[in-house]
Motif scaffolding. Structure first.
Motif, PDB file in Angstrom:
ATOM      1  N   SER A   1      51.920  50.966  42.753  1.00  0.00           N
ATOM      2  CA  SER A   1      52.537  49.682  43.043  1.00  0.00           C
ATOM      3  C   SER A   1      51.947  49.106  44.317  1.00  0.00           C
ATOM      4  N   PHE A   2      51.719  47.810  44.293  1.00  0.00           N
ATOM      5  CA  PHE A   2      51.079  47.131  45.409  1.00  0.00           C
ATOM      6  C   PHE A   2      51.885  45.909  45.807  1.00  0.00           C
ATOM      7  N   TYR A   3      51.852  45.617  47.096  1.00  0.00           N
ATOM      8  CA  TYR A   3      52.375  44.356  47.603  1.00  0.00           C
ATOM      9  C   TYR A   3      51.152  43.545  47.992  1.00  0.00           C
ATOM     10  N   VAL A   4      50.957  42.399  47.350  1.00  0.00           N
ATOM     11  CA  VAL A   4      49.729  41.625  47.481  1.00  0.00           C
ATOM     12  C   VAL A   4      50.027  40.279  48.150  1.00  0.00           C
ATOM     13  N   GLU A   5      49.247  39.976  49.188  1.00  0.00           N
ATOM     14  CA  GLU A   5      49.305  38.667  49.821  1.00  0.00           C
ATOM     15  C   GLU A   5      47.917  38.060  49.666  1.00  0.00           C
ATOM     16  N   ASP A   6      47.812  37.091  48.761  1.00  0.00           N
ATOM     17  CA  ASP A   6      46.520  36.521  48.394  1.00  0.00           C
ATOM     18  C   ASP A   6      46.679  35.015  48.161  1.00  0.00           C
ATOM     19  N   PRO A   7      46.918  34.246  49.229  1.00  0.00           N
ATOM     20  CA  PRO A   7      47.219  32.825  49.048  1.00  0.00           C
ATOM     21  C   PRO A   7      46.086  32.016  48.411  1.00  0.00           C
ATOM     22  N   ASN A   8      44.852  32.447  48.578  1.00  0.00           N
ATOM     23  CA  ASN A   8      43.725  31.709  48.017  1.00  0.00           C
ATOM     24  C   ASN A   8      43.196  32.332  46.726  1.00  0.00           C
ATOM     25  N   GLU A   9      43.930  33.295  46.184  1.00  0.00           N
ATOM     26  CA  GLU A   9      43.602  33.958  44.915  1.00  0.00           C
ATOM     27  C   GLU A   9      42.162  34.477  44.889  1.00  0.00           C
ATOM     28  N   LYS A  10      41.838  35.274  45.904  1.00  0.00           N
ATOM     29  CA  LYS A  10      40.503  35.858  46.008  1.00  0.00           C
ATOM     30  C   LYS A  10      40.381  37.180  45.247  1.00  0.00           C
ATOM     31  N   ILE A  11      41.497  37.859  45.026  1.00  0.00           N
ATOM     32  CA  ILE A  11      41.431  39.155  44.357  1.00  0.00           C
ATOM     33  C   ILE A  11      41.150  38.931  42.878  1.00  0.00           C
ATOM     34  N   VAL A  12      40.066  39.543  42.414  1.00  0.00           N
ATOM     35  CA  VAL A  12      39.661  39.404  41.027  1.00  0.00           C
ATOM     36  C   VAL A  12      40.289  40.510  40.191  1.00  0.00           C
ATOM     37  N   GLU A  13      40.249  41.742  40.697  1.00  0.00           N
ATOM     38  CA  GLU A  13      40.773  42.875  39.932  1.00  0.00           C
ATOM     39  C   GLU A  13      40.923  44.081  40.848  1.00  0.00           C
ATOM     40  N   ILE A  14      41.862  44.949  40.490  1.00  0.00           N
ATOM     41  CA  ILE A  14      42.024  46.234  41.167  1.00  0.00           C
ATOM     42  C   ILE A  14      41.797  47.312  40.118  1.00  0.00           C
ATOM     43  N   LEU A  15      40.813  48.163  40.368  1.00  0.00           N
ATOM     44  CA  LEU A  15      40.438  49.221  39.430  1.00  0.00           C
ATOM     45  C   LEU A  15      40.749  50.577  40.048  1.00  0.00           C
ATOM     46  N   ILE A  16      41.221  51.497  39.226  1.00  0.00           N
ATOM     47  CA  ILE A  16      41.571  52.832  39.711  1.00  0.00           C
ATOM     48  C   ILE A  16      40.806  53.851  38.882  1.00  0.00           C
ATOM     49  N   TYR A  17      40.105  54.750  39.578  1.00  0.00           N
ATOM     50  CA  TYR A  17      39.269  55.756  38.919  1.00  0.00           C
ATOM     51  C   TYR A  17      39.719  57.158  39.309  1.00  0.00           C
ATOM     52  N   ASN A  18      39.631  58.084  38.343  1.00  0.00           N
ATOM     53  CA  ASN A  18      39.944  59.480  38.652  1.00  0.00           C
ATOM     54  C   ASN A  18      38.741  60.129  39.333  1.00  0.00           C
ATOM     55  N   ALA A  19      38.847  61.418  39.633  1.00  0.00           N
ATOM     56  CA  ALA A  19      37.787  62.134  40.352  1.00  0.00           C
ATOM     57  C   ALA A  19      36.484  62.185  39.561  1.00  0.00           C
ATOM     58  N   ASP A  20      36.553  62.063  38.233  1.00  0.00           N
ATOM     59  CA  ASP A  20      35.349  62.086  37.385  1.00  0.00           C
ATOM     60  C   ASP A  20      34.754  60.692  37.180  1.00  0.00           C
ATOM     61  N   GLY A  21      35.342  59.673  37.817  1.00  0.00           N
ATOM     62  CA  GLY A  21      34.822  58.316  37.684  1.00  0.00           C
ATOM     63  C   GLY A  21      35.318  57.575  36.463  1.00  0.00           C
ATOM     64  N   GLU A  22      36.304  58.132  35.742  1.00  0.00           N
ATOM     65  CA  GLU A  22      36.872  57.455  34.569  1.00  0.00           C
ATOM     66  C   GLU A  22      37.918  56.433  35.018  1.00  0.00           C
TER      67      GLU A  22
END
Length: 176
Positions: free
Chosen positions: A104-125
Motif C-alpha cells: 500500500s502506498f500514499y501517493v502525492e502526485d499533483p502533476n500526474e508524473k507517475i506512470v507506473e509502479i512495478l514490483i519484482y521478486n528476487a528472481d526479477g519476475e
C-alpha cells in the motif's frame, strides 16, 4: 490534399534520465518517501499497517466533519446523509488496501508524473497482480504472493529527460 503535422511523445525511462527510480529491499523503507532523493514534487510512500490505521482514522474524521457541514448547511437532507453514509460503509467493505498480499502506498502526485509502479521478486519476475486506487492519494498494488524483503520496486516517473518529443510531418495527404 493536406499536410499533417504532429508530435509523438516517447517515454524511455532509465535510472540515468530519472525516469526510473529503483528501490531495493523496499520493506526497509516503510513510511518513507521512496522518491525523496530524486523528486521534491512527487511523493510515493510505502505505508505499513500502523500508518494505514492512522490514515483510515483521519479519513473517517474528515468524512464525518464534511458530512456534518453539509447537513448543517442544508445542502443534503438528513435522510440523504444517512443514505450516503450507508453507501460509504458498503463500499468500504470492498478493496484490498492494507491486505497482506498487497503493498500500500500514499501517493502525492499533483502533476500526474507517475506512470507506473512495478514490483519484482528476487528472481526479477514481475509480481504485480493488479492495483486499486482509493481516493486521490491511496494506491494498493496486489501481488501474486506476500512481499519479501529482497524484492525490488521500480517507480516509473515522467521526467523531462525520459520523455522525448518526435515531430513529424506528412505532406500531401489525400483525404476522401
Amino acid at each position: 490534399m493536406i499536410n499533417i503535422e504532429g508530435v509523438l511523445k516517447y517515454f524511455s525511462p532509465t535510472e540515468a534520465n530519472g525516469g526510473k527510480v529503483i528501490v531495493k529491499n523496499p520493506l526497509n523503507y516503510y513510511n518513507k518517501n521512496l522518491l525523496s532523493k530524486k523528486y521534491k514534487d512527487v511523493k510515493v510512500t510505502l505505508v505499513d499497517k500502523a500508518a494505514l490505521d492512522k490514515l483510515k482514522e483521519k479519513d473517517e474524521k474528515e468524512y464525518q466533519k464534511k458530512l456534518n457541514e453539509l447537513k448543517e448547511s442544508g445542502v443534503i437532507a438528513e435522510g440523504m446523509a444517512e443514505t450516503v453514509d450507508a453507501f460509504k460503509q458498503f463500499f468500504d467493505g470492498f478493496g484490498s488496501f492494507g491486505n497482506e498480499n498487497a503493498l500500500s502506498f500514499y501517493v502525492e502526485d499533483p502533476n500526474e508524473k507517475i506512470v507506473e509502479i512495478l514490483i519484482y521478486n528476487a528472481d526479477g519476475e514481475k509480481m504485480n497482480y493488479g492495483s486499486s486506487k482509493y481516493g486521490s492519494h491511496k494506491l494498493s498494488i496486489s501481488l501474486k504472493e506476500e512481499a519479501q524483503p529482497n524484492w525490488t520496486i521500480e517507480v516509473l516517473v515522467e521526467s523531462e529527460q525520459a520523455l522525448k518529443e518526435l515531430k513529424f510531418k506528412i505532406a500531401s495527404v489525400l483525404l476522401p
